[in-house]
Design an enzyme around this catalytic site. Structure first.
Site, mmCIF file in Angstrom:
data_model
loop_
_atom_site.group_PDB
_atom_site.id
_atom_site.type_symbol
_atom_site.label_atom_id
_atom_site.label_comp_id
_atom_site.label_asym_id
_atom_site.label_seq_id
_atom_site.Cartn_x
_atom_site.Cartn_y
_atom_site.Cartn_z
ATOM 1 N NE ARG A 31 -3.842 -2.257 2.340
ATOM 2 C CZ ARG A 31 -3.882 -3.575 2.135
ATOM 3 N NH1 ARG A 31 -2.764 -4.259 1.959
ATOM 4 N NH2 ARG A 31 -5.041 -4.224 2.102
ATOM 5 N NE ARG A 127 -4.701 -16.247 -4.550
ATOM 6 C CZ ARG A 127 -4.129 -15.470 -3.642
ATOM 7 N NH1 ARG A 127 -2.853 -15.145 -3.776
ATOM 8 N NH2 ARG A 127 -4.819 -15.018 -2.621
ATOM 9 C CG ASP A 323 -2.579 -13.929 5.269
ATOM 10 O OD1 ASP A 323 -3.326 -14.526 4.479
ATOM 11 O OD2 ASP A 323 -2.256 -12.736 5.112
ATOM 12 N NE ARG A 354 -1.806 -19.985 2.402
ATOM 13 C CZ ARG A 354 -1.494 -18.704 2.443
ATOM 14 N NH1 ARG A 354 -2.243 -17.852 3.133
ATOM 15 N NH2 ARG A 354 -0.431 -18.252 1.809
HETATM 16 C C1 S3P Z 1 -4.276 -8.985 2.287
HETATM 17 C C2 S3P Z 1 -5.521 -9.451 2.587
HETATM 18 C C3 S3P Z 1 -5.849 -10.881 2.777
HETATM 19 C C4 S3P Z 1 -4.597 -11.709 3.032
HETATM 20 C C5 S3P Z 1 -3.490 -11.368 2.097
HETATM 21 C C6 S3P Z 1 -3.113 -9.899 2.204
HETATM 22 C C7 S3P Z 1 -4.078 -7.547 2.080
HETATM 23 O O1 S3P Z 1 -6.499 -11.355 1.622
HETATM 24 O O2 S3P Z 1 -4.907 -13.079 2.943
HETATM 25 O O3 S3P Z 1 -2.339 -12.154 2.392
HETATM 26 O O4 S3P Z 1 -2.933 -7.073 2.121
HETATM 27 O O5 S3P Z 1 -5.086 -6.853 1.868
HETATM 28 P P1 S3P Z 1 -8.107 -11.146 1.427
HETATM 29 O O6 S3P Z 1 -8.358 -9.745 1.717
HETATM 30 O O7 S3P Z 1 -8.416 -11.510 0.025
HETATM 31 O O8 S3P Z 1 -8.721 -12.089 2.402
#
Ligand code: S3P
Length: 437
Positions: A31, A127, A323, A354
């Site tokens: 970000r 994905r 995660d 997972r």
């Molecule tokens: C993330 C959000 C999560 C997480 C990913 C990182 C992020 O995914 O599993 O490793 O940085 O916004 P989801 O928002 O799709 O659940």
């Protein structure tokens, strides 16, 4: 240094002792690269995660016109933004293994007046992308999934002037929320997102850091951003990644005689759910030196927990630990009784499925696991034995089972560890250091 493809963890007869500094937070790093690259002016970025995923996002933003001036260490640099005038990329954007990079950048690219194309590796190309295509299309962008698998990458994005929408997320996903908010910040009017459960709020916190008008309801479920915004660069230090610290929290909890201190770890309340979950299981974890900057962080001390026991995990806490579920499942295999994990079907569309990969590897080590559509039940207590296991192209599966190998009998070898570097460069060195100490 690149991670070896094949890593062996051995039963650790002595405790894991010492102090560890885990690398910068992955979600925040993506970000920061995206927002800083759009900004007016230059900012110092400290402790950026120099993993393949986050470097791919940084390179992509350089294609849009940002520049990076190296600092004394690779994780510290000066990022100069393109002054809200991004250029059309000259090449297709390589997102590597990163769903976060691709989904978040799609939000930005959807609002820019040119065509771009993003692609990724085998795992990322399978994905689901419909979850971002739907809201971005509603806002007026054209986003085409060109992959062999329907609804999957590569993505071709024809961006332009969008209109603000009110969007209810069909699933609790910070990535989808952030894609819509990033598109919204570049769009006239107020874009609103409603989420079914609170998800990580790094985008909202960074909006505040950069002075972007954003409001969040008291329950955290409704977020609004009013655009178009003008971003001004502002220095930032990124805390350590709690998702990387998670491996050592469990390692020290299950290896007798251990005591580890993890320094400067992010403690964002939408991310730190692994601490209360492990504490509920009987873990000995304390937090000290807590600092509340835009993102809270602090030191975490963890000692071996001789009497771990099972717990029930589900509902609103799932997005907070999404995660960490593979490594929590490893802890469950060393805990007395049954741990049930439910409401976690999102795990099936991560870097690997997972639920299947965690359950399969745990069983191969002798654990008692019942796989369910939205989670699993792990009944622990019996000793695990070493095995030769696959990572299934998934960094967190590789690291979780190397940690399991420290407490199992004999040797545990993980094949396909190369992509540990997508989130945790230096993991192998830290693991070897702890084994030899
Ligand atoms: C993330 C959000 C999560 C997480 C990913 C990182 C992020 O995914 O599993 O490793 O940085 O916004 P989801 O928002 O799709 O659940």
């Amino acid at each position: 240094m690149a991670t070896s493809e094949r890593i062996t963890a051995r039963h650790c007869a002595h405790g894991l002792l010492g102090s560890i500094r885990v690398p910068g937070d992955k979600s925040i790093s993506h970000r920061v690269a995206i927002l800083g690259a759009l900004a007016h002016g230059s900012m110092r970025v400290e402790n950026y995660l120099c993993s393949e995923d986050c470097l791919n996002t940084l390179r992509a933003m350089q294609q849009l016109g940002a520049t990076v001036t190296p600092g004394a260490a690779p994780q510290d640099f000066t990022l100069t933004g393109c002054g809200m005038r991004p250029a059309a990329p000259q090449r297709d954007i390589d997102c590597g293994n990163s769903g976060t990079g691709m989904r978040l950048m799609a939000g930005v690219l959807a609002a820019l007046p040119f065509q771009s194309r993003m692609f990724g590796d085998r795992s990322l190309s399978s994905r689901p992308m419909k979850r971002i295509i739907d809201p971005l299309t509603q806002m007026g962008a054209r986003v085409e999934a060109c992959g062999e698998k329907p609804g999957c990458a590569p993505l071709r994005i024809t961006g332009g002037t969008l209109h603000a929408i009110d969007y209810t997320l069909p699933m609790a996903s910070a990535q989808v929320k952030s894609a819509v908010l990033l598109a919204g910040m570049l769009t006239h009017g107020t874009t609103r997102v409603h989420q079914p459960a609170v998800t990580r709020d790094h985008t909202e916190r960074l909006f505040t850091h950069f002075g972007i008008p954003c409001s969040v309801s008291a329950d955290g479920l409704d977020i609004a951003v009013t655009g178009p915004v003008d971003i001004t660069a502002r220095d930032i230090t990124i805390p350590g990644d709690i998702s990387s610290a998670a491996f050592w929290l469990v390692a020290a909890s299950i290896v007798p005689g251990s005591e580890l201190t993890l320094r400067n770890v992010g403690l964002n309340p939408t991310r730190n759910g692994i601490i209360p979950v492990l504490q509920r299981m009987g873990a000995d974890i304390t937090v000290s030196h807590r600092v509340d900057a835009g993102e809270p962080y602090g030191d975490i001390t963890v000692r071996h927990a001789p009497h771990l026991h099972g717990t029930d995990i589900g509902g609103a806490e799932i997005p907070n630990i999404i995660d960490e579920i593979p490594i929590i499942s490893v802890a469950a295999a060393f805990a007395e009784g049954t741990t049930t994990i439910r409401d976690a079907a999102e795990l099936r569309v991560k870097e690997s499925d997972r639920i299947a990969t965690t359950a399969g590897n745990l069983r191969a080590m002798g654990a008692n696991v019942e796989e369910r559509a939205d989670g699993m039940a792990v009944t622990g207590g019996a000793p695990l034995h070493g095995a030769t296991l696959q990572s299934f192209d998934d960094h967190r599966i590789a690291m979780s089972f190397l940690v399991a190998g420290l407490a199992a009998q004999g040797e545990t070898t993980l094949e396909g560890c190369g992509n540990i570097g997508t989130s945790y460069p230096g993991f192998e060195e830290t693991l070897c250091g702890l084994e030899q100490a």
